[in-house]
Design a protein around this motif. Sequence first.
Motif, PDB file in Angstrom:
ATOM      1  N   SER A   1       2.319   6.096  -2.134  1.00  0.00           N
ATOM      2  CA  SER A   1       1.861   4.820  -2.662  1.00  0.00           C
ATOM      3  C   SER A   1       0.647   5.058  -3.551  1.00  0.00           C
ATOM      4  CB  SER A   1       1.476   3.896  -1.504  1.00  0.00           C
ATOM      5  OG  SER A   1       1.010   2.671  -1.997  1.00  0.00           O
TER       6      SER A   1
ATOM      7  N   MET B   1      -2.043   2.956  -6.667  1.00  0.00           N
ATOM      8  CA  MET B   1      -2.464   1.692  -7.269  1.00  0.00           C
ATOM      9  C   MET B   1      -2.585   1.894  -8.774  1.00  0.00           C
ATOM     10  SD  MET B   1      -2.992  -0.585  -5.004  1.00  0.00           S
ATOM     11  CE  MET B   1      -4.016  -1.301  -3.783  1.00  0.00           C
ATOM     12  N   SER B   2      -2.107   0.932  -9.528  1.00  0.00           N
ATOM     13  CA  SER B   2      -2.290   1.014 -10.969  1.00  0.00           C
ATOM     14  C   SER B   2      -3.661   0.449 -11.325  1.00  0.00           C
ATOM     15  CB  SER B   2      -1.195   0.229 -11.689  1.00  0.00           C
ATOM     16  OG  SER B   2      -1.387  -1.147 -11.510  1.00  0.00           O
TER      17      SER B   2
ATOM     18  N   GLU C   1      -4.470  -3.102 -10.084  1.00  0.00           N
ATOM     19  CA  GLU C   1      -4.308  -3.314  -8.640  1.00  0.00           C
ATOM     20  C   GLU C   1      -2.886  -3.698  -8.244  1.00  0.00           C
ATOM     21  OE1 GLU C   1      -6.664  -2.458  -6.442  1.00  0.00           O
ATOM     22  OE2 GLU C   1      -7.837  -1.866  -8.170  1.00  0.00           O
ATOM     23  N   THR C   2      -1.941  -3.433  -9.133  1.00  0.00           N
ATOM     24  CA  THR C   2      -0.542  -3.644  -8.795  1.00  0.00           C
ATOM     25  C   THR C   2      -0.067  -2.422  -8.029  1.00  0.00           C
ATOM     26  OG1 THR C   2      -0.213  -4.886 -10.827  1.00  0.00           O
ATOM     27  CG2 THR C   2       1.752  -4.072  -9.725  1.00  0.00           C
ATOM     28  N   LYS C   3       0.541  -2.649  -6.885  1.00  0.00           N
ATOM     29  CA  LYS C   3       0.999  -1.510  -6.096  1.00  0.00           C
ATOM     30  C   LYS C   3       2.210  -0.872  -6.744  1.00  0.00           C
ATOM     31  CE  LYS C   3      -0.848  -2.650  -1.652  1.00  0.00           C
ATOM     32  NZ  LYS C   3      -0.587  -2.762  -0.225  1.00  0.00           N
ATOM     33  N   LYS C   4       2.137   0.419  -6.846  1.00  0.00           N
ATOM     34  CA  LYS C   4       3.226   1.216  -7.379  1.00  0.00           C
ATOM     35  C   LYS C   4       3.651   2.212  -6.311  1.00  0.00           C
ATOM     36  CE  LYS C   4       2.976  -0.081 -11.801  1.00  0.00           C
ATOM     37  NZ  LYS C   4       4.062  -0.490 -12.643  1.00  0.00           N
ATOM     38  N   ILE C   5       4.906   2.581  -6.359  1.00  0.00           N
ATOM     39  CA  ILE C   5       5.457   3.571  -5.453  1.00  0.00           C
ATOM     40  C   ILE C   5       5.886   4.760  -6.303  1.00  0.00           C
ATOM     41  CG2 ILE C   5       7.244   4.062  -3.744  1.00  0.00           C
ATOM     42  CD1 ILE C   5       5.360   1.849  -2.885  1.00  0.00           C
TER      43      ILE C   5
ATOM     44  N   SER D   1       7.217  -0.176  -9.618  1.00  0.00           N
ATOM     45  CA  SER D   1       6.546  -1.217  -8.836  1.00  0.00           C
ATOM     46  C   SER D   1       7.269  -1.377  -7.508  1.00  0.00           C
ATOM     47  CB  SER D   1       6.524  -2.544  -9.593  1.00  0.00           C
ATOM     48  OG  SER D   1       7.820  -3.076  -9.661  1.00  0.00           O
ATOM     49  N   GLU D   2       6.591  -1.969  -6.540  1.00  0.00           N
ATOM     50  CA  GLU D   2       7.179  -2.172  -5.212  1.00  0.00           C
ATOM     51  C   GLU D   2       8.450  -3.023  -5.257  1.00  0.00           C
ATOM     52  OE1 GLU D   2       3.741  -2.101  -1.883  1.00  0.00           O
ATOM     53  OE2 GLU D   2       3.932  -3.954  -3.033  1.00  0.00           O
TER      54      GLU D   2
ATOM     55  N   GLY E   1       9.593  -0.760  -2.438  1.00  0.00           N
ATOM     56  CA  GLY E   1       8.539  -0.968  -1.441  1.00  0.00           C
ATOM     57  C   GLY E   1       9.085  -0.921  -0.023  1.00  0.00           C
TER      58      GLY E   1
END
Length: 88
Positions: A8, A10-11, A14-18, A38-39, A79
């Motif tokens: 995991s 963070m971009s 603050e968008t969660k990326k996997i 992205s998740e 995600g």
Amino acid sequence: FFFVFGSSIMSDKETKKIQFKIILTSDNRQPYRVVTVSEETPFTAVLRFAAEQFRVQSADTMAATTKDGTGINPSQTSGSIFLKYGSE
């Protein structure tokens, strides 16, 4: 078959990326591929992209597993896959 490892990140917004490391088990001489999504991205899209990168005919006929051999149902979001199977 693809082996899938996740992490995991963070971009900058603050968008969660996997991030997935994907290995083609039928030809392990090839280097692994890293895919960051992205998740919310459907995992089928990750597998299709990996199939293109490895020049595999169709991701629809491929299977994805974790390093320990657990099968992954690709009809989930990236995600969800990460939460269920964790990281390396």
